[in-house]
Write a protein that holds these residues in place. Structure first.
Motif, mmCIF file in Angstrom:
data_model
loop_
_atom_site.group_PDB
_atom_site.id
_atom_site.type_symbol
_atom_site.label_atom_id
_atom_site.label_comp_id
_atom_site.label_asym_id
_atom_site.label_seq_id
_atom_site.Cartn_x
_atom_site.Cartn_y
_atom_site.Cartn_z
ATOM 1 N N VAL A 75 0.849 -1.190 0.000
ATOM 2 C CA VAL A 75 0.000 0.000 0.000
ATOM 3 C C VAL A 75 0.889 1.246 0.000
ATOM 4 C CG1 VAL A 75 -1.814 1.286 1.173
ATOM 5 C CG2 VAL A 75 -1.812 -1.217 1.250
ATOM 6 N N PHE A 77 0.914 5.275 0.332
ATOM 7 C CA PHE A 77 0.030 6.280 0.918
ATOM 8 C C PHE A 77 0.792 7.572 1.142
ATOM 9 C CE2 PHE A 77 2.302 4.473 4.392
ATOM 10 C CZ PHE A 77 2.359 5.429 5.395
ATOM 11 N N HIS A 84 -5.813 9.262 4.184
ATOM 12 C CA HIS A 84 -5.090 8.033 3.889
ATOM 13 C C HIS A 84 -4.907 7.191 5.150
ATOM 14 C CE1 HIS A 84 -3.093 9.541 -0.106
ATOM 15 N NE2 HIS A 84 -4.400 9.631 -0.091
ATOM 16 N N SER A 85 -4.672 7.842 6.289
ATOM 17 C CA SER A 85 -4.556 7.102 7.547
ATOM 18 C C SER A 85 -5.846 6.358 7.859
ATOM 19 C CB SER A 85 -4.218 8.058 8.692
ATOM 20 O OG SER A 85 -2.989 8.706 8.466
ATOM 21 N N LEU A 88 -6.127 3.347 5.620
ATOM 22 C CA LEU A 88 -5.248 2.250 6.012
ATOM 23 C C LEU A 88 -5.904 1.375 7.075
ATOM 24 C CD1 LEU A 88 -1.755 3.984 6.145
ATOM 25 C CD2 LEU A 88 -2.533 2.258 4.519
ATOM 26 N N LEU A 131 -2.933 4.764 -2.915
ATOM 27 C CA LEU A 131 -3.906 5.723 -2.405
ATOM 28 C C LEU A 131 -3.619 7.100 -2.999
ATOM 29 C CD1 LEU A 131 -4.086 4.673 1.366
ATOM 30 C CD2 LEU A 131 -5.188 3.653 -0.648
#
Length: 341
Positions: A75, A77, A84-85, A88, A131
């Motif tokens: 991933v 990011f 984005h956090s 995740l 992302l």
């Protein structure tokens, strides 16, 4: 006092160390650790107890590599993006029950997307979930020629063949924001856009479309912006320097909206009494009590489910729907919007 470890301090215990501790063969320890047949209950218990005492943990990664599978989803990011956090967390929640692990690689000011993806490839990831990628479509297509690639939160319009796309209907989200403000009585609504960021063009188009549909085309005002608080602050300062000040602002995302709120606070412009502000994403930032931001929410659990699901389906050879997976947004009303003064 716990038993003295059977291995030197700092050395990772091995199967042989467990075997020595339990007084059995290494092959028998391997059988127990693989939960295979061939070990009695008492022996199994003794081996597991010995492993616990010396701190042995099976190396799942090595076992997978021996089977020629890594079962790793890479991933990429953005380190500075709250959205984005949040994504995740959703990706972990979907991937791990499906038997896949996550390898992360961040994009930061001194670390570009190419380095981030090259690191994931070097880690033997079986698929990539990107992302908000900003790399050229040709680069994404190149990656998709090597392994399954899922792009999240970016429209590609068929320019990157082989890349799976999962995104929010950004234009619809902007329309929902404008509809909400108009219903409150606003007409002079400005938009601080996202520049070249993924989703910015769709949100800009949705804003313009909604304004025109409400007969407010003459009030359209788009200010250059971007992804960060400083981008939002720059747009807000431009609004303060202009005449007249709009009664409402739609920012590109929650970070930008936070910069707008900070600038208005410093200028003693009251939100929402004098001007309303809307963000986009419904990131954890927007939910903080002192921000309490009205925002367009993206369905993070659904985006994560689709992104991981499409990556795994490609790896497992399953058939998946063709084309983009587009997820509907939902306006979240909090304390930064009210009727105009």
């Amino acid at each position: 006092m716990p038993p003295t470890p059977a291995v030197p301090h700092g050395k990772r215990p091995t199967l042989a160390d467990v075997a020595a501790r339990a007084g059995v063969s290494t092959a028998l320890v391997s059988i127990v650790m693989r939960d295979a047949k061939g070990a009695g209950a008492a022996t199994r218990e003794r081996v597991l107890k010995a492993a616990q005492e010396i701190g042995y943990r099976p190396d799942a990664r090595a076992r997978l590599l021996r089977s020629h599978r890594s079962r790793l989803l890479g991933v990429q990011f953005g380190l500075q993006h709250p959205f984005h956090s949040d994504l995740l967390e959703g990706i972990y929640a979907v991937a791990e029950p499906a038997g896949y692990q996550i390898a992360l690689s961040a994009v930061a000011a001194g670390r570009g997307e190419r380095r981030a993806t090259d690191t994931l490839l070097a880690d033997r990831c079986e698929a990539l979930i990107l992302l908000g990628p900003q790399a050229p479509a040709a680069r994404l297509a190149e990656l998709a020629g090597q392994l399954p690639v899922v792009s999240v939160a970016r429209r590609l319009r068929g320019t990157a063949p082989g890349v799976e796309v999962v995104r929010t209907a950004d234009d619809e989200g902007a329309r929902q924001a404008v509809d909400h403000l108009v219903a409150l009585g606003h007409h002079d609504i400005a938009h601080i856009d996202g520049g070249r960021a993924p989703g910015a063009a769709d949100r800009r188009r949705g804003y313009r479309t909604a304004m025109s549909r409400h007969g407010l085309a003459d009030h359209v005002r788009v200010l250059p912006g971007g992804l960060t608080e400083e981008d939002g602050a720059t747009g807000a300062r431009a609004l303060l320097d202009a005449t007249p000040l709009p009664t409402a602002v739609l920012a590109f995302n929650d970070r930008s909206a936070t910069g707008v709120l900070d600038t208005f606070l410093r200028a003693r412009v009251s939100v929402p009494d004098e001007i309303s502000v809307i963000g986009f994403d419904d990131s954890h930032l927007s939910r903080l009590a002192h921000i309490n931001l009205t925002t367009v929410g993206q369905d993070i659990p659904r985006l994560a489910e689709l992104a991981v699901g499409r990556a795994i389906a490609r790896l497992e050879g399953e058939r998946t729907p063709t084309g983009e997976a587009v997820v509907a947004p939902q306006l979240v009303i909090r304390g930064t919007t009210a009727g105009p003064a």
